[in-house]
Design a protein around this motif. Structure first.
Motif, PDB file in Angstrom:
ATOM      1  N   ASP A 207       0.893  -1.497  -0.254  1.00 12.44           N
ATOM      2  CA  ASP A 207       0.227  -0.317  -0.189  1.00 12.44           C
ATOM      3  C   ASP A 207       0.680   1.019  -0.065  1.00 12.44           C
ATOM      4  N   GLY A 208       0.181   2.080  -0.311  1.00  6.64           N
ATOM      5  CA  GLY A 208       0.831   3.680  -0.055  1.00  6.64           C
ATOM      6  C   GLY A 208       1.411   4.396  -2.202  1.00  6.64           C
ATOM      7  N   ILE A 209       2.560   4.818  -1.596  1.00 14.17           N
ATOM      8  CA  ILE A 209       2.740   5.434  -2.748  1.00 14.17           C
ATOM      9  C   ILE A 209       3.818   5.684  -2.563  1.00 14.17           C
ATOM     10  N   ARG A 210       5.134   5.757  -3.828  1.00 12.39           N
ATOM     11  CA  ARG A 210       6.500   5.244  -3.994  1.00 12.39           C
ATOM     12  C   ARG A 210       6.745   6.736  -3.602  1.00 12.39           C
ATOM     13  N   LEU A 211       7.883   6.378  -2.452  1.00 10.89           N
ATOM     14  CA  LEU A 211       8.589   8.180  -2.672  1.00 10.89           C
ATOM     15  C   LEU A 211       9.090   8.778  -3.361  1.00 10.89           C
ATOM     16  N   GLN A 212       9.880   8.155  -4.379  1.00  9.62           N
ATOM     17  CA  GLN A 212      10.177   9.065  -5.587  1.00  9.62           C
ATOM     18  C   GLN A 212       8.977  10.093  -5.800  1.00  9.62           C
TER      19      GLN A 212
ATOM     20  N   LYS B 226      15.914  12.787 -10.426  1.00  8.04           N
ATOM     21  CA  LYS B 226      16.139  13.876  -9.140  1.00  8.04           C
ATOM     22  C   LYS B 226      15.535  13.077  -8.029  1.00  8.04           C
ATOM     23  N   CYS B 227      14.715  12.696  -8.185  1.00  8.28           N
ATOM     24  CA  CYS B 227      13.989  12.928  -6.018  1.00  8.28           C
ATOM     25  C   CYS B 227      14.958  11.056  -5.910  1.00  8.28           C
ATOM     26  N   GLU B 228      15.694   9.882  -7.190  1.00 10.93           N
ATOM     27  CA  GLU B 228      15.560   9.027  -6.928  1.00 10.93           C
ATOM     28  C   GLU B 228      17.280   9.344  -5.673  1.00 10.93           C
ATOM     29  N   GLU B 229      17.364  10.391  -7.276  1.00 10.61           N
ATOM     30  CA  GLU B 229      18.885  10.891  -6.662  1.00 10.61           C
ATOM     31  C   GLU B 229      19.071  10.671  -5.452  1.00 10.61           C
ATOM     32  N   MET B 230      17.712  12.208  -4.972  1.00 10.83           N
ATOM     33  CA  MET B 230      18.060  12.790  -2.906  1.00 10.83           C
ATOM     34  C   MET B 230      18.126  11.265  -2.401  1.00 10.83           C
TER      35      MET B 230
ATOM     36  N   LEU C   6      15.888   2.511  -3.399  1.00  6.40           N
ATOM     37  CA  LEU C   6      14.363   3.178  -3.976  1.00  6.40           C
ATOM     38  C   LEU C   6      13.833   1.786  -3.732  1.00  6.40           C
ATOM     39  N   GLY C   7      11.893   2.238  -4.555  1.00  2.00           N
ATOM     40  CA  GLY C   7      11.183   1.286  -4.365  1.00  2.00           C
ATOM     41  C   GLY C   7      10.269   1.300  -3.274  1.00  2.00           C
ATOM     42  N   SER C   8      10.750   1.831  -1.840  1.00  2.00           N
ATOM     43  CA  SER C   8       9.701   1.939  -0.933  1.00  2.00           C
ATOM     44  C   SER C   8       8.520   2.712  -0.926  1.00  2.00           C
ATOM     45  N   ARG C   9       7.638   2.664  -0.525  1.00  3.83           N
ATOM     46  CA  ARG C   9       6.274   2.954  -0.034  1.00  3.83           C
ATOM     47  C   ARG C   9       6.126   4.017   1.297  1.00  3.83           C
TER      48      ARG C   9
END
Length: 257
Positions: free
Chosen positions: A17-22, A35-39, A55-58
């Motif tokens: 559930d949730g939204i991908r962090l980037q 750019k958000c993935e780089e952050m 990457l890939g965290s929700r």
């Protein structure tokens, strides 16, 4: 120092559930998805106090606290914040028993529970911020955060640079105490009037008019052009616009959110 992302990462593994962090960071105005993935991989992002580097965290922004470089990311789809250009002779209120024009005549009833952050007196014009985000409003109006406000004032009479400097260094004494301007500069002048740009963080009632009136230069016209990082720009009198996520993020950061 935040430790490596562990509990939140495990929660992601167990929950889709949730939204991908980037994606959330991109929606919040931090730039493109890449750019958000780089952050994230650069170690600039925390979720619930834990550093995220994979990457890939929700995430669920309604339940979790996300920070970038220590500043909180605030996203609530039910919240809206407006920049409004108040004309003269419009009351800084949503209703008036005397029947004068109010902010409701400009924004209507489109936004639920929206209210103004601070005021402009009846004869003054320019930037007002409105929101239905109570936490943001509390912080913007709280004296603790000393949000700067910028005004363009047209004064009766010709004022000198020396007077401007004295208002910054010494200030003036009003009925409710001493007050100083943060900055003051003369933009234009002639024999009969002077246009000045002033910056101060006080939110006291009619403060700019009272300061200049106390030294013999009544204000003929007063326009507020900026509140913190939010600028009036080319917004026409009697109109408004919705602040972008980038603007909300910069305003939130300025007031400690």
């Amino acid at each position: 120092m935040p430790h490596a992302y562990s509990r939140a990462q495990k929660a992601h593994e167990d929950n889709t559930d949730g939204i991908r962090l980037q994606k959330l960071l991109a929606q919040a105005g931090f730039g493109s998805r890449r750019k958000c993935e780089e952050m994230i991989t650069d170690g600039r992002v925390e979720v619930d106090g834990e550093l995220v580097t994979e990457l890939g965290s929700r995430v669920d922004p309604s339940k979790q606290q996300i920070r970038v470089d220590g500043s909180r990311v605030r996203i609530n789809t039910n919240h809206v914040t407006l920049a409004l250009n108040k004309p003269r002779r419009v009351l800084s209120a949503m209703d008036d028993p005397k029947g004068r024009f109010t902010l409701r005549d400009i924004v209507g009833d489109k936004y639920d529970r929206i209210f103004h952050m601070g005021r402009l007196d009846y004869e003054s014009e320019g930037l007002l911020l409105m929101t239905n985000d109570g936490e943001l409003s509390q912080h913007v109006m709280h004296p603790k955060y000393e949000v700067e406000k910028t005004y363009i004032a047209t004064l009766e009479g010709k004022i000198s640079g020396t007077v401007c400097r004295r208002l910054v260094t010494t200030g003036v004494q009003l009925d409710d105490g001493w007050i100083k301007l943060d900055r003051c500069s003369i933009l234009d002048s002639n024999r009969d009037s002077t246009i000045v740009k002033v910056v101060l963080h006080s939110g006291k009632n009619r403060i700019v008019r009272r300061i200049f009136g106390s030294i013999g230069y009544p204000v003929k016209r007063l326009v507020r052009t900026q509140i913190g990082p939010i600028k009036l720009g080319d917004l026409k009198p009697g109109s408004y616009r919705v602040l972008s996520q980038t603007e909300i993020r910069s305003l939130s950061k300025e007031v400690g959110l």
